[in-house]
Structure formats: C-alpha cells, structure tokens
Design a protein around this motif. Structure first.
Motif, PDB file in Angstrom:
ATOM      1  N   ILE A 172      -9.261  -8.933  16.856  1.00 55.37           N
ATOM      2  CA  ILE A 172      -9.470  -9.829  17.984  1.00 55.37           C
ATOM      3  C   ILE A 172      -8.238  -9.919  18.885  1.00 55.37           C
ATOM      4  CG2 ILE A 172     -11.243 -11.174  16.824  1.00 55.37           C
ATOM      5  CD1 ILE A 172      -9.213 -13.248  16.102  1.00 55.37           C
ATOM      6  N   ASN A 173      -7.059  -9.582  18.352  1.00 51.14           N
ATOM      7  CA  ASN A 173      -5.850  -9.584  19.175  1.00 51.14           C
ATOM      8  C   ASN A 173      -4.726  -8.864  18.427  1.00 51.14           C
ATOM      9  OD1 ASN A 173      -4.700 -11.489  17.338  1.00 51.14           O
ATOM     10  ND2 ASN A 173      -5.697 -13.151  18.469  1.00 51.14           N
ATOM     11  N   ALA A 174      -3.578  -8.737  19.079  1.00 53.51           N
ATOM     12  CA  ALA A 174      -2.456  -8.001  18.498  1.00 53.51           C
ATOM     13  C   ALA A 174      -1.899  -8.684  17.255  1.00 53.51           C
ATOM     14  CB  ALA A 174      -1.348  -7.837  19.542  1.00 53.51           C
ATOM     15  N   ALA A 175      -1.930 -10.025  17.231  1.00 50.19           N
ATOM     16  CA  ALA A 175      -1.407 -10.745  16.070  1.00 50.19           C
ATOM     17  C   ALA A 175      -2.223 -10.458  14.824  1.00 50.19           C
ATOM     18  CB  ALA A 175      -1.375 -12.246  16.353  1.00 50.19           C
ATOM     19  N   VAL A 176      -3.544 -10.425  14.973  1.00 50.31           N
ATOM     20  CA  VAL A 176      -4.416 -10.110  13.840  1.00 50.31           C
ATOM     21  C   VAL A 176      -4.225  -8.663  13.405  1.00 50.31           C
ATOM     22  CG1 VAL A 176      -6.837  -9.735  13.196  1.00 50.31           C
ATOM     23  CG2 VAL A 176      -6.142 -11.886  14.262  1.00 50.31           C
ATOM     24  N   GLU A 177      -4.087  -7.764  14.373  1.00 45.77           N
ATOM     25  CA  GLU A 177      -3.867  -6.361  14.032  1.00 45.77           C
ATOM     26  C   GLU A 177      -2.578  -6.213  13.218  1.00 45.77           C
ATOM     27  OE1 GLU A 177      -3.622  -1.955  16.152  1.00 45.77           O
ATOM     28  OE2 GLU A 177      -3.206  -3.738  17.336  1.00 45.77           O
ATOM     29  N   GLN A 178      -1.512  -6.903  13.624  1.00 42.93           N
ATOM     30  CA  GLN A 178      -0.252  -6.817  12.894  1.00 42.93           C
ATOM     31  C   GLN A 178      -0.392  -7.419  11.504  1.00 42.93           C
ATOM     32  OE1 GLN A 178       3.272  -7.959  15.040  1.00 42.93           O
ATOM     33  NE2 GLN A 178       4.445  -8.351  13.185  1.00 42.93           N
ATOM     34  N   PHE A 179      -1.084  -8.551  11.390  1.00 45.69           N
ATOM     35  CA  PHE A 179      -1.298  -9.178  10.083  1.00 45.69           C
ATOM     36  C   PHE A 179      -2.017  -8.196   9.155  1.00 45.69           C
ATOM     37  CE2 PHE A 179      -3.103 -11.798   6.824  1.00 45.69           C
ATOM     38  CZ  PHE A 179      -2.323 -12.939   6.740  1.00 45.69           C
ATOM     39  N   CYS A 180      -3.052  -7.529   9.678  1.00 47.91           N
ATOM     40  CA  CYS A 180      -3.824  -6.582   8.863  1.00 47.91           C
ATOM     41  C   CYS A 180      -2.976  -5.380   8.469  1.00 47.91           C
ATOM     42  CB  CYS A 180      -5.073  -6.126   9.616  1.00 47.91           C
ATOM     43  SG  CYS A 180      -6.364  -7.383   9.739  1.00 47.91           S
ATOM     44  N   CYS A 181      -2.130  -4.896   9.375  1.00 44.88           N
ATOM     45  CA  CYS A 181      -1.237  -3.778   9.051  1.00 44.88           C
ATOM     46  C   CYS A 181      -0.290  -4.172   7.926  1.00 44.88           C
ATOM     47  CB  CYS A 181      -0.445  -3.350  10.285  1.00 44.88           C
ATOM     48  SG  CYS A 181      -1.401  -2.486  11.551  1.00 44.88           S
ATOM     49  N   GLU A 182       0.307  -5.357   8.027  1.00 43.75           N
ATOM     50  CA  GLU A 182       1.215  -5.823   6.983  1.00 43.75           C
ATOM     51  C   GLU A 182       0.485  -6.025   5.667  1.00 43.75           C
ATOM     52  OE1 GLU A 182       4.222  -8.253  10.035  1.00 43.75           O
ATOM     53  OE2 GLU A 182       2.759  -9.342   8.815  1.00 43.75           O
ATOM     54  N   LEU A 183      -0.709  -6.566   5.743  1.00 38.20           N
ATOM     55  CA  LEU A 183      -1.530  -6.795   4.559  1.00 38.20           C
ATOM     56  C   LEU A 183      -1.807  -5.479   3.828  1.00 38.20           C
ATOM     57  CD1 LEU A 183      -3.673  -8.522   2.915  1.00 38.20           C
ATOM     58  CD2 LEU A 183      -5.298  -7.869   4.681  1.00 38.20           C
ATOM     59  N   PHE A 184      -2.289  -4.465   4.551  1.00 45.47           N
ATOM     60  CA  PHE A 184      -2.666  -3.212   3.911  1.00 45.47           C
ATOM     61  C   PHE A 184      -1.438  -2.430   3.466  1.00 45.47           C
ATOM     62  CE2 PHE A 184      -4.570   1.112   3.801  1.00 45.47           C
ATOM     63  CZ  PHE A 184      -5.571   0.842   2.881  1.00 45.47           C
ATOM     64  N   ALA A 185      -0.373  -2.454   4.267  1.00 47.77           N
ATOM     65  CA  ALA A 185       0.858  -1.767   3.879  1.00 47.77           C
ATOM     66  C   ALA A 185       1.419  -2.365   2.587  1.00 47.77           C
ATOM     67  CB  ALA A 185       1.893  -1.853   4.997  1.00 47.77           C
ATOM     68  N   SER A 186       1.365  -3.691   2.475  1.00 45.36           N
ATOM     69  CA  SER A 186       1.853  -4.351   1.273  1.00 45.36           C
ATOM     70  C   SER A 186       1.010  -3.969   0.066  1.00 45.36           C
ATOM     71  CB  SER A 186       1.832  -5.871   1.470  1.00 45.36           C
ATOM     72  OG  SER A 186       2.304  -6.540   0.325  1.00 45.36           O
ATOM     73  N   PHE A 187      -0.292  -3.863   0.248  1.00 51.71           N
ATOM     74  CA  PHE A 187      -1.181  -3.424  -0.833  1.00 51.71           C
ATOM     75  C   PHE A 187      -0.831  -2.004  -1.288  1.00 51.71           C
ATOM     76  CE2 PHE A 187      -4.996  -0.759  -1.542  1.00 51.71           C
ATOM     77  CZ  PHE A 187      -5.284  -1.168  -2.831  1.00 51.71           C
ATOM     78  N   ILE A 188      -0.654  -1.089  -0.319  1.00 48.01           N
ATOM     79  CA  ILE A 188      -0.329   0.297  -0.648  1.00 48.01           C
ATOM     80  C   ILE A 188       1.018   0.368  -1.372  1.00 48.01           C
ATOM     81  CG2 ILE A 188       0.261   2.551   0.313  1.00 48.01           C
ATOM     82  CD1 ILE A 188      -2.703   1.969   0.383  1.00 48.01           C
ATOM     83  N   ALA A 189       2.014  -0.343  -0.852  1.00 44.98           N
ATOM     84  CA  ALA A 189       3.345  -0.310  -1.451  1.00 44.98           C
ATOM     85  C   ALA A 189       3.328  -0.883  -2.866  1.00 44.98           C
ATOM     86  CB  ALA A 189       4.329  -1.093  -0.575  1.00 44.98           C
ATOM     87  N   ALA A 190       2.641  -2.004  -3.058  1.00 49.80           N
ATOM     88  CA  ALA A 190       2.577  -2.618  -4.389  1.00 49.80           C
ATOM     89  C   ALA A 190       1.858  -1.707  -5.370  1.00 49.80           C
ATOM     90  CB  ALA A 190       1.876  -3.974  -4.301  1.00 49.80           C
ATOM     91  N   THR A 191       0.796  -1.057  -4.913  1.00 45.48           N
ATOM     92  CA  THR A 191       0.031  -0.166  -5.792  1.00 45.48           C
ATOM     93  C   THR A 191       0.858   1.054  -6.189  1.00 45.48           C
ATOM     94  OG1 THR A 191      -2.056  -0.866  -4.769  1.00 45.48           O
ATOM     95  CG2 THR A 191      -2.078   1.211  -6.000  1.00 45.48           C
ATOM     96  N   CYS A 192       1.575   1.652  -5.224  1.00 45.62           N
ATOM     97  CA  CYS A 192       2.411   2.822  -5.517  1.00 45.62           C
ATOM     98  C   CYS A 192       3.543   2.455  -6.472  1.00 45.62           C
ATOM     99  CB  CYS A 192       2.967   3.411  -4.234  1.00 45.62           C
ATOM    100  SG  CYS A 192       1.749   4.290  -3.232  1.00 45.62           S
ATOM    101  N   LYS A 193       4.168   1.302  -6.240  1.00 47.64           N
ATOM    102  CA  LYS A 193       5.256   0.893  -7.122  1.00 47.64           C
ATOM    103  C   LYS A 193       4.740   0.626  -8.524  1.00 47.64           C
ATOM    104  CE  LYS A 193       9.343  -2.027  -7.297  1.00 47.64           C
ATOM    105  NZ  LYS A 193      10.144  -3.080  -6.627  1.00 47.64           N
ATOM    106  N   TRP A 194       3.554   0.064  -8.620  1.00 50.57           N
ATOM    107  CA  TRP A 194       2.924  -0.229  -9.908  1.00 50.57           C
ATOM    108  C   TRP A 194       2.628   1.055 -10.675  1.00 50.57           C
ATOM    109  CZ3 TRP A 194      -2.988  -1.186  -9.964  1.00 50.57           C
ATOM    110  CH2 TRP A 194      -3.458  -1.341 -11.264  1.00 50.57           C
TER     111      TRP A 194
END
Length: 346
Positions: free
Chosen positions: A142-164
C-alpha cells in the motif's frame, strides 16, 4: 485457457497463515509497551479476537497493522523480530528442521506456500556460481513504509533460517530497493550479512556451494513424514496479482486489453482489481522491466545494446528514455550508483 479467480485472490479477503503472524506482531509490540488498541487502529480487528484465536486476517489488514507498528516502533525492531519468529507454531518448522539443503528449503517454500509465506514470491536466477532470488510482494504494497517493513521481515526470516541451518550468514547478500535507513544497526544485528541499498530491487543471493551443501543434521525420512502432514492442508490459490505478473513477464508484448481477456475480465474490471492491489497495469510493466534491467546491469554487466535487445527495443534512444522512466536515472548513472554503493556495503 483463461485463468480463474477465487475469493482468496483478493487483498481484502481473509488469508491463510496471517493470523499467527499478526498475533505475534501484536504481542511483540505489546511487550514493548505499545497498547494493542493503538496497533489495531483502522484495521477493524480487536485484541480479544487474537486472544480467543478467532481473528480472521486479510492481507490489507496485515499491511495496516504494519503501518501502525512502524508509527509506534521507534527502534524499528518489530519487522526483524517477527521475521525471526515466522516458523513459530508453523507446520513448516518440522520440514525445515529436517531439510537436506538450502535448495530443499527453497523448494519447500515454493511448493508448499502455506501459512502466510505466499505473501512473497521469488524469481530464481543463476550466474557464475551464485543463486539470485528477486523477491516481490504477491499482493503489492500500500506504500513504501509497508514495502520496507515486508523486506525487513522476509530478510530477517531468511537470515535466521540460514544461521539456524548452516551456522553463519557470511555468504548471504541482500539487495534492498531503498536508501540505507537510519536504523542500520538493526540490519547489522539481525541479518549479519552483506547488505546493499538503493538497488531498485529486493534480492537475496548465496553461493552455489552453500545453496547445495548437505546439512548433516537433516533426516530425509522425518522430512517425508512432515511433508505428508503438510499435504493434509489444502493449498491456497496463487495470489491473483502474482498470476498477472507472471503472465505479463511471459507475454511482454500484450497490452491491458489482451491481458484482461486472458483473465476473463473486461478492461474496466481488470483495472479495478489492479487498483485493489494498489497498482496499475503500466506500473506492473515498469516494475518487471526495471527489475530485469537492474539485474542485468548490476549482476550480468550487460551493455545497453544487449539489454535493449533483450527487452525488445530496436532503438537505443527509446530504451534509454524508457529506462529512465523505470528507474529515475540513466543506465550509465545507475552503473555509477551501483559502484558507489558497493564501496559502502555492510
């Protein structure tokens, strides 16, 4: 054959898997002193429904919740914290814990898009020993703030999964479509990976060696048991905007009228559905072309002539004009920007 629509294709319909994500997000914020009523303002959701387990969440409501969290989350932690918890209480956790490689994990996300994970979709590319995944929001933003939140959300998921699963993120590289944020310490703390900003696309890459590395703590037999359990859940329909995007990518010469016809809609209805997803036909076309152009310049080091031909431009002047419309800059300036940003990578 014309693609059909289902109610689950719409951004404002209840969507499987987001209930758990939204509940965790509200509780994470609550533990940081933010009252649930503030977080849920404008979402038409009530905290009592989360407590009772009866909340039914649409993508639109989840996005509104993210907007509110961004407003009250002064430290910008919530997107990263939620990303690390996406597998909590999720049937995919068992399968992820037994997967034989990161390749298997990626296929699990692609083939079993359950429990909110098809909020995202990825285009896979391979070049000179590295795997690249260009990530898009399946419902738009819906806007740039939501897009950034989603990017951070998914990046954090990927990083946590790889580290795990592989122990560290030193080989992991993220590209983000926005300028380096003020809360850069959250990226350093939560991702612990190479991060590039102002890249005009959201992308993650990893070497072929780690992508296919055998994970010694895997158990194929338990993985199959987990997959059998997952298959008992009905797969949700592919998000409608993702279907449209895929069709435009495969048929770049088609116009709005022919694409609308493919989806058994009038042009007016088709435009209205795109508006529900906070986008337009021309914006989708520009986004697809922008991502192709940026990837091919930044990663493949393609010349203007080669890229113009790949994007079906016979005239370089028209290509440069279109490129500037897609990206806001010229191909030569983009190359300079990319070179400059590489000097400041995390």
């Amino acid at each position: 054959m014309n693609a059909s629509l289902s109610n689950s294709s719409y951004i404002d319909s209840p969507y499987q898997g987001l209930q758990s994500w939204a509940a965790q997000l509200v509780d994470l914020a609550k533990h940081r002193g933010v009252h649930p009523d503030k977080l849920l303002k404008g979402t038409r959701l009530f905290y009592q429904d989360f407590a009772a387990g009866t909340a039914s969440i649409s993508v639109e409501q989840f996005y509104r919740l993210q907007e509110n969290c961004r407003q009250f989350d002064n430290q910008h932690q919530l997107s990263f914290l939620l990303g690390r918890k996406l597998l909590n209480h999720n049937p995919l956790y068992s399968a992820f814990s037994q997967a034989e490689s990161l390749r298997t994990l990626q296929k699990l996300l692609t083939r079993t898009p359950l429990h909110g994970f098809n909020l995202f979709n990825a285009e896979h590319k391979y070049h000179q020993g590295r795997h690249y995944f260009i990530i898009n929001l399946s419902f738009g933003a819906i806007n740039a703030a939501v897009e950034q939140f989603c990017c951070e959300l998914f990046a954090s998921f990927i990083a946590a999964t790889c580290k795990w699963r592989i122990g560290n993120n030193s080989d992991l590289c993220f590209s983000f479509p926005y300028a380096q944020p003020s809360h850069i310490e959250q990226y350093q703390t939560n991702l612990q990976a190479n991060c590039k900003f102002s890249q005009q696309l959201f992308m993650v890459s990893i070497s072929d060696e780690l992508y296919n590395k055998h994970l010694i703590d895997s158990c194929p037999s338990l993985l199959q048991q987990s997959l059998a359990t997952i298959k008992q859940h009905p797969l949700p329909a592919a998000p409608w905007l993702q279907l449209v995007r895929n069709h435009i990518s495969a048929q770049p010469q088609q116009n709005l009228e022919t694409v609308a016809q493919h989806f058994a809609m009038s042009p007016a209805t088709f435009k209205r559905k795109l508006k529900q997803h906070h986008t337009r036909f021309s914006a989708l076309q520009d986004c697809i072309n922008r991502q192709t152009a940026v990837f091919n310049i930044a990663t493949l080091a393609q010349s203007n002539e080669t890229l113009a031909g790949e994007l079906n431009f016979s005239d370089l002047t028209n290509f440069r004009r279109a490129f500037k419309r897609w990206t806001g800059t010229t191909p030569s300036n983009l190359r300079c920007q990319l070179n400059y940003s590489e000097q400041g990578d995390l």
